[in-house]
Design an enzyme around this catalytic site. Structure first.
Site, mmCIF file in Angstrom:
data_model
loop_
_atom_site.group_PDB
_atom_site.id
_atom_site.type_symbol
_atom_site.label_atom_id
_atom_site.label_comp_id
_atom_site.label_asym_id
_atom_site.label_seq_id
_atom_site.Cartn_x
_atom_site.Cartn_y
_atom_site.Cartn_z
ATOM 1 N N CYS A 88 0.831 -1.204 0.000
ATOM 2 C CA CYS A 88 0.000 0.000 0.000
ATOM 3 C C CYS A 88 0.870 1.261 0.000
ATOM 4 O O CYS A 88 1.570 1.510 -0.964
ATOM 5 C CB CYS A 88 -0.972 -0.045 1.177
ATOM 6 S SG CYS A 88 -2.325 1.123 0.996
ATOM 7 N N HIS A 205 -3.629 -5.579 1.136
ATOM 8 C CA HIS A 205 -2.978 -5.776 2.430
ATOM 9 C C HIS A 205 -2.963 -7.246 2.858
ATOM 10 O O HIS A 205 -3.873 -7.684 3.568
ATOM 11 C CB HIS A 205 -3.733 -4.983 3.506
ATOM 12 C CG HIS A 205 -3.510 -3.513 3.432
ATOM 13 N ND1 HIS A 205 -2.454 -2.877 4.054
ATOM 14 C CD2 HIS A 205 -4.208 -2.545 2.800
ATOM 15 C CE1 HIS A 205 -2.522 -1.579 3.809
ATOM 16 N NE2 HIS A 205 -3.573 -1.350 3.056
ATOM 17 N N GLU A 207 -1.207 -8.505 5.158
ATOM 18 C CA GLU A 207 -1.058 -8.571 6.624
ATOM 19 C C GLU A 207 -2.395 -8.426 7.344
ATOM 20 O O GLU A 207 -2.486 -8.654 8.543
ATOM 21 C CB GLU A 207 -0.043 -7.519 7.109
ATOM 22 C CG GLU A 207 -0.575 -6.104 7.300
ATOM 23 C CD GLU A 207 -0.766 -5.324 6.008
ATOM 24 O OE1 GLU A 207 -0.647 -5.916 4.910
ATOM 25 O OE2 GLU A 207 -1.053 -4.107 6.088
#
Lengths: 233, 80
Positions: A88, A205, A207
Protein backbone atom coordinates in the site's frame (compact mmCIF):
# COMPACT_ATOMS: atom_id res chain seq x y z
CA UNK A 1 17.50 -21.19 10.46
CA UNK A 2 14.91 -18.60 11.28
CA UNK A 3 14.83 -15.68 8.88
CA UNK A 4 14.91 -12.13 10.16
CA UNK A 5 12.23 -9.68 9.09
CA UNK A 6 12.49 -5.89 9.38
CA UNK A 7 9.37 -3.70 9.36
CA UNK A 8 10.12 -0.03 8.64
CA UNK A 9 8.39 2.62 10.74
CA UNK A 10 7.90 6.08 9.23
CA UNK A 11 6.08 8.94 10.93
CA UNK A 12 2.52 8.23 9.80
CA UNK A 13 2.89 4.50 9.14
CA UNK A 14 -0.20 2.82 10.54
CA UNK A 15 0.09 -0.78 9.33
CA UNK A 16 3.49 -1.30 10.94
CA UNK A 17 2.09 -3.06 14.01
CA UNK A 18 -0.33 -5.18 11.93
CA UNK A 19 2.59 -6.23 9.75
CA UNK A 20 4.76 -6.93 12.79
CA UNK A 21 1.95 -9.00 14.35
CA UNK A 22 1.42 -10.93 11.12
CA UNK A 23 5.09 -11.85 10.82
CA UNK A 24 5.95 -12.32 14.48
CA UNK A 25 2.82 -13.94 15.91
CA UNK A 26 1.16 -15.62 12.95
CA UNK A 27 4.18 -16.60 10.84
CA UNK A 28 6.40 -17.02 13.93
CA UNK A 29 9.25 -15.22 12.18
CA UNK A 30 12.00 -13.33 13.98
CA UNK A 31 10.73 -9.78 13.41
CA UNK A 32 11.85 -6.30 14.42
CA UNK A 33 10.99 -2.70 13.67
CA UNK A 34 13.40 -0.51 11.68
CA UNK A 35 13.14 3.19 12.56
CA UNK A 36 13.08 5.58 9.60
CA UNK A 37 16.25 7.30 10.85
CA UNK A 38 18.36 4.15 10.74
CA UNK A 39 21.11 4.42 8.17
CA UNK A 40 22.24 0.82 8.08
CA UNK A 41 20.27 -2.36 7.86
CA UNK A 42 22.17 -5.34 9.21
CA UNK A 43 21.16 -8.84 9.91
CA UNK A 44 17.83 -8.66 8.06
CA UNK A 45 16.67 -11.10 5.37
CA UNK A 46 13.45 -9.40 4.26
CA UNK A 47 12.41 -5.75 4.50
CA UNK A 48 8.72 -4.90 4.72
CA UNK A 49 7.64 -1.34 3.95
CA UNK A 50 4.20 -1.11 5.57
CA UNK A 51 1.12 0.91 4.73
CA UNK A 52 -0.17 4.10 6.25
CA UNK A 53 0.17 7.80 5.55
CA UNK A 54 3.89 8.42 5.83
CA UNK A 55 4.58 12.12 6.35
CA UNK A 56 0.85 12.79 6.05
CA UNK A 57 0.92 11.86 2.35
CA UNK A 58 1.89 15.51 1.79
CA UNK A 59 2.79 16.50 -1.77
CA UNK A 60 2.19 12.96 -3.12
CA UNK A 61 1.86 9.62 -1.36
CA UNK A 62 5.36 8.39 -0.55
CA UNK A 63 7.07 11.47 -2.00
CA UNK A 64 8.63 12.65 1.27
CA UNK A 65 9.21 9.25 2.86
CA UNK A 66 11.60 8.29 0.11
CA UNK A 67 14.12 10.83 1.42
CA UNK A 68 14.23 9.21 4.88
CA UNK A 69 17.68 8.00 5.91
CA UNK A 70 16.42 4.42 6.02
CA UNK A 71 15.42 4.55 2.35
CA UNK A 72 19.05 4.94 1.32
CA UNK A 73 19.77 1.73 3.21
CA UNK A 74 16.73 0.07 1.59
CA UNK A 75 18.07 1.03 -1.85
CA UNK A 76 21.44 -0.50 -1.05
CA UNK A 77 19.75 -3.62 0.34
CA UNK A 78 17.61 -3.99 -2.80
CA UNK A 79 20.63 -3.28 -4.99
CA UNK A 80 22.30 -6.36 -3.53
CA UNK A 81 19.38 -8.44 -4.79
CA UNK A 82 17.88 -8.87 -1.33
CA UNK A 83 14.10 -8.90 -0.93
CA UNK A 84 11.97 -5.83 -0.23
CA UNK A 85 8.16 -5.88 -0.10
CA UNK A 86 6.11 -2.68 -0.05
CA UNK A 87 2.43 -2.81 0.86
CA UNK A 88 0.00 0.00 0.00
CA UNK A 89 1.75 3.22 1.09
CA UNK A 90 4.91 1.10 1.18
CA UNK A 91 4.34 0.36 -2.52
CA UNK A 92 3.86 4.08 -3.19
CA UNK A 93 7.14 4.86 -1.40
CA UNK A 94 9.00 2.27 -3.52
CA UNK A 95 7.48 3.84 -6.66
CA UNK A 96 8.55 7.34 -5.62
CA UNK A 97 12.01 6.04 -4.72
CA UNK A 98 12.36 4.61 -8.22
CA UNK A 99 12.78 1.06 -6.93
CA UNK A 100 9.66 0.09 -8.88
CA UNK A 101 8.29 1.53 -12.15
CA UNK A 102 5.08 3.54 -12.49
CA UNK A 103 2.96 5.71 -10.21
CA UNK A 104 -0.37 5.64 -8.41
CA UNK A 105 -3.14 8.10 -9.26
CA UNK A 106 -6.35 8.86 -7.39
CA UNK A 107 -8.88 6.05 -7.59
CA UNK A 108 -11.04 6.52 -10.68
CA UNK A 109 -14.14 7.26 -8.57
CA UNK A 110 -12.12 9.71 -6.39
CA UNK A 111 -13.12 7.83 -3.25
CA UNK A 112 -11.10 6.14 -0.58
CA UNK A 113 -11.93 2.45 -0.99
CA UNK A 114 -11.73 0.00 1.88
CA UNK A 115 -13.07 -3.50 1.18
CA UNK A 116 -12.11 -7.11 0.51
CA UNK A 117 -10.99 -7.76 -3.06
CA UNK A 118 -9.60 -10.66 -5.07
CA UNK A 119 -6.23 -10.69 -6.73
CA UNK A 120 -4.92 -13.25 -9.20
CA UNK A 121 -1.31 -14.45 -9.17
CA UNK A 122 -0.03 -13.47 -12.63
CA UNK A 123 3.38 -15.05 -12.41
CA UNK A 124 5.15 -17.17 -9.87
CA UNK A 125 8.66 -16.54 -11.09
CA UNK A 126 9.62 -14.07 -8.36
CA UNK A 127 10.73 -15.17 -4.92
CA UNK A 128 7.56 -13.64 -3.48
CA UNK A 129 5.13 -15.84 -5.37
CA UNK A 130 7.13 -18.99 -6.15
CA UNK A 131 5.05 -21.05 -3.73
CA UNK A 132 1.77 -20.01 -5.35
CA UNK A 133 0.51 -21.39 -8.65
CA UNK A 134 -0.10 -19.00 -11.48
CA UNK A 135 -3.81 -18.17 -11.54
CA UNK A 136 -4.29 -18.65 -7.79
CA UNK A 137 -6.90 -16.20 -6.50
CA UNK A 138 -6.28 -14.59 -3.12
CA UNK A 139 -8.78 -12.64 -1.05
CA UNK A 140 -7.50 -9.71 0.98
CA UNK A 141 -8.53 -6.15 1.87
CA UNK A 142 -7.57 -2.94 0.11
CA UNK A 143 -7.63 0.42 1.82
CA UNK A 144 -6.46 3.35 -0.28
CA UNK A 145 -7.43 6.58 -2.00
CA UNK A 146 -4.59 6.55 -4.51
CA UNK A 147 -4.13 3.05 -5.84
CA UNK A 148 -4.91 3.58 -9.49
CA UNK A 149 -1.71 2.19 -10.99
CA UNK A 150 -0.35 4.05 -13.99
CA UNK A 151 2.58 3.61 -16.31
CA UNK A 152 3.07 4.79 -19.90
CA UNK A 153 2.63 2.43 -22.89
CA UNK A 154 6.31 1.68 -23.18
CA UNK A 155 6.51 0.97 -19.45
CA UNK A 156 3.56 -1.43 -19.63
CA UNK A 157 5.17 -3.31 -22.52
CA UNK A 158 8.36 -3.62 -20.54
CA UNK A 159 6.47 -4.89 -17.46
CA UNK A 160 4.82 -7.56 -19.59
CA UNK A 161 8.01 -8.55 -21.43
CA UNK A 162 9.95 -8.92 -18.19
CA UNK A 163 7.17 -10.74 -16.37
CA UNK A 164 6.96 -8.00 -13.72
CA UNK A 165 3.20 -8.02 -13.15
CA UNK A 166 2.77 -10.06 -9.97
CA UNK A 167 -0.95 -9.58 -9.28
CA UNK A 168 -4.06 -8.33 -11.10
CA UNK A 169 -7.45 -7.53 -9.57
CA UNK A 170 -9.96 -10.23 -10.49
CA UNK A 171 -13.33 -11.58 -9.44
CA UNK A 172 -13.57 -14.55 -7.06
CA UNK A 173 -13.18 -16.97 -9.99
CA UNK A 174 -10.05 -15.24 -11.28
CA UNK A 175 -11.66 -13.42 -14.21
CA UNK A 176 -10.15 -10.03 -14.99
CA UNK A 177 -13.12 -7.70 -15.44
CA UNK A 178 -13.79 -3.96 -15.40
CA UNK A 179 -16.02 -4.41 -12.34
CA UNK A 180 -13.24 -6.14 -10.42
CA UNK A 181 -10.84 -3.32 -11.30
CA UNK A 182 -12.43 -1.07 -8.68
CA UNK A 183 -9.76 1.64 -8.62
CA UNK A 184 -9.17 1.94 -12.36
CA UNK A 185 -5.63 0.57 -12.41
CA UNK A 186 -4.03 0.26 -15.82
CA UNK A 187 -4.39 -3.33 -17.00
CA UNK A 188 -5.94 -4.19 -13.58
CA UNK A 189 -2.46 -4.17 -12.03
CA UNK A 190 -2.45 -4.76 -8.25
CA UNK A 191 1.26 -5.48 -7.76
CA UNK A 192 4.52 -5.26 -9.69
CA UNK A 193 8.11 -6.36 -9.18
CA UNK A 194 11.35 -4.83 -10.38
CA UNK A 195 13.16 -6.46 -13.31
CA UNK A 196 15.28 -8.61 -11.01
CA UNK A 197 12.22 -9.78 -9.09
CA UNK A 198 13.59 -9.00 -5.62
CA UNK A 199 11.42 -5.92 -4.98
CA UNK A 200 7.62 -6.26 -4.94
CA UNK A 201 5.00 -3.60 -4.36
CA UNK A 202 1.28 -4.25 -3.98
CA UNK A 203 -1.76 -2.20 -3.00
CA UNK A 204 -3.76 -4.96 -1.19
CA UNK A 205 -2.98 -5.78 2.43
CA UNK A 206 -1.89 -9.41 2.98
CA UNK A 207 -1.06 -8.57 6.62
CA UNK A 208 -4.76 -7.94 7.22
CA UNK A 209 -5.73 -11.38 5.91
CA UNK A 210 -3.87 -13.63 8.31
CA UNK A 211 -6.51 -15.06 10.62
CA UNK A 212 -9.98 -16.61 10.13
CA UNK A 213 -11.36 -14.12 12.61
CA UNK A 214 -10.50 -11.32 10.18
CA UNK A 215 -12.19 -12.92 7.18
CA UNK A 216 -9.34 -14.47 5.20
CA UNK A 217 -6.09 -16.33 5.71
CA UNK A 218 -4.86 -15.86 2.14
CA UNK A 219 -2.28 -13.33 3.33
CA UNK A 220 -0.69 -16.08 5.38
CA UNK A 221 -0.46 -18.28 2.24
CA UNK A 222 1.41 -15.46 0.54
CA UNK A 223 3.84 -14.86 3.42
CA UNK A 224 4.37 -18.61 3.80
CA UNK A 225 5.43 -18.73 0.16
CA UNK A 226 7.95 -15.93 0.76
CA UNK A 227 9.38 -17.41 3.96
CA UNK A 228 9.74 -20.86 2.36
CA UNK A 229 11.61 -19.38 -0.57
CA UNK A 230 13.91 -17.42 1.76
CA UNK A 231 14.71 -20.58 3.75
CA UNK A 232 15.70 -22.44 0.60
CA UNK A 233 17.83 -19.56 -0.68
CA UNK B 1 14.93 37.58 -4.59
CA UNK B 2 12.87 35.86 -7.26
CA UNK B 3 9.51 34.15 -7.05
CA UNK B 4 8.97 30.94 -8.94
CA UNK B 5 5.35 30.12 -9.65
CA UNK B 6 4.96 26.50 -10.59
CA UNK B 7 1.90 24.84 -12.07
CA UNK B 8 1.76 21.07 -11.82
CA UNK B 9 -0.86 19.11 -13.75
CA UNK B 10 -1.44 15.49 -14.61
CA UNK B 11 0.10 14.58 -17.96
CA UNK B 12 -2.29 15.21 -20.84
CA UNK B 13 -2.53 11.50 -21.61
CA UNK B 14 -3.78 10.72 -18.10
CA UNK B 15 -7.44 10.89 -17.19
CA UNK B 16 -7.95 13.50 -14.46
CA UNK B 17 -11.00 12.26 -12.51
CA UNK B 18 -11.05 15.33 -10.26
CA UNK B 19 -11.08 17.63 -13.29
CA UNK B 20 -13.70 15.46 -14.94
CA UNK B 21 -16.00 15.59 -11.89
CA UNK B 22 -15.62 19.38 -11.60
CA UNK B 23 -16.20 19.71 -15.35
CA UNK B 24 -19.45 17.78 -15.10
CA UNK B 25 -20.57 20.06 -12.27
CA UNK B 26 -19.75 23.15 -14.37
CA UNK B 27 -21.79 21.70 -17.23
CA UNK B 28 -24.66 21.07 -14.82
CA UNK B 29 -24.45 24.76 -13.80
CA UNK B 30 -25.06 25.66 -17.42
CA UNK B 31 -21.49 26.79 -18.12
CA UNK B 32 -21.41 24.79 -21.32
CA UNK B 33 -18.86 27.07 -23.04
CA UNK B 34 -16.21 25.53 -20.84
CA UNK B 35 -14.90 22.70 -22.95
CA UNK B 36 -12.53 21.02 -20.55
CA UNK B 37 -11.42 21.23 -16.94
CA UNK B 38 -8.16 20.00 -15.49
CA UNK B 39 -7.12 20.38 -11.88
CA UNK B 40 -3.54 20.55 -10.67
CA UNK B 41 -1.30 21.99 -7.99
CA UNK B 42 0.28 25.38 -7.56
CA UNK B 43 3.62 25.82 -5.78
CA UNK B 44 5.33 29.14 -5.04
CA UNK B 45 9.03 29.30 -4.19
CA UNK B 46 11.01 32.31 -2.99
CA UNK B 47 14.49 31.90 -4.42
CA UNK B 48 17.74 33.71 -3.68
CA UNK B 49 19.54 33.87 -7.02
CA UNK B 50 21.87 36.15 -8.96
CA UNK B 51 19.63 36.31 -12.02
CA UNK B 52 16.40 35.02 -13.50
CA UNK B 53 18.05 32.17 -15.34
CA UNK B 54 19.72 30.76 -12.26
CA UNK B 55 16.45 31.12 -10.30
CA UNK B 56 14.76 29.09 -13.04
CA UNK B 57 17.45 26.42 -12.81
CA UNK B 58 17.01 26.13 -9.06
CA UNK B 59 13.23 25.87 -9.38
CA UNK B 60 13.60 23.28 -12.11
CA UNK B 61 15.91 21.21 -9.92
CA UNK B 62 13.38 21.38 -7.06
CA UNK B 63 10.67 20.14 -9.43
CA UNK B 64 12.75 17.27 -10.75
CA UNK B 65 14.02 16.16 -7.34
CA UNK B 66 10.86 16.46 -5.29
CA UNK B 67 7.92 18.58 -6.31
CA UNK B 68 6.93 16.74 -9.49
CA UNK B 69 6.59 13.07 -10.31
CA UNK B 70 7.31 13.06 -14.03
CA UNK B 71 5.82 9.60 -14.44
CA UNK B 72 2.39 11.19 -14.13
CA UNK B 73 2.80 14.97 -13.98
CA UNK B 74 3.86 17.89 -16.20
CA UNK B 75 4.92 21.29 -14.89
CA UNK B 76 5.50 24.86 -15.94
CA UNK B 77 7.70 27.37 -14.13
CA UNK B 78 7.20 31.14 -14.27
CA UNK B 79 9.87 33.32 -12.68
CA UNK B 80 8.98 36.80 -11.46
Amino acid sequence: MSKKIGVIVFPGSNCDHDTYHAMKHVMNADTKFLWHKEEEIDDIDLILVPGGFSYGDYLRSGAIARFSPVMKAVKEFAGQGRPVLGICNGFQILLEAGLLPGATLHNKNLRYICKDVYIRVENNSSLFTSGLSQGTVLKMPVSHGEGNYYIDDEGLRSLEENNQIAFRYSDAEGNITDEANFNGSLSSIAGVTNVDGNVLGMMPHPERAMEELLGSTDGALFFESILNELSVA
Amino acid sequence: MYTAKINITLRKSILDPQGKAAHQALQDLGMTDIESTRIGKFVELEIEASDKESAFKKADEACKKLLVNEVMEDYQIHIE
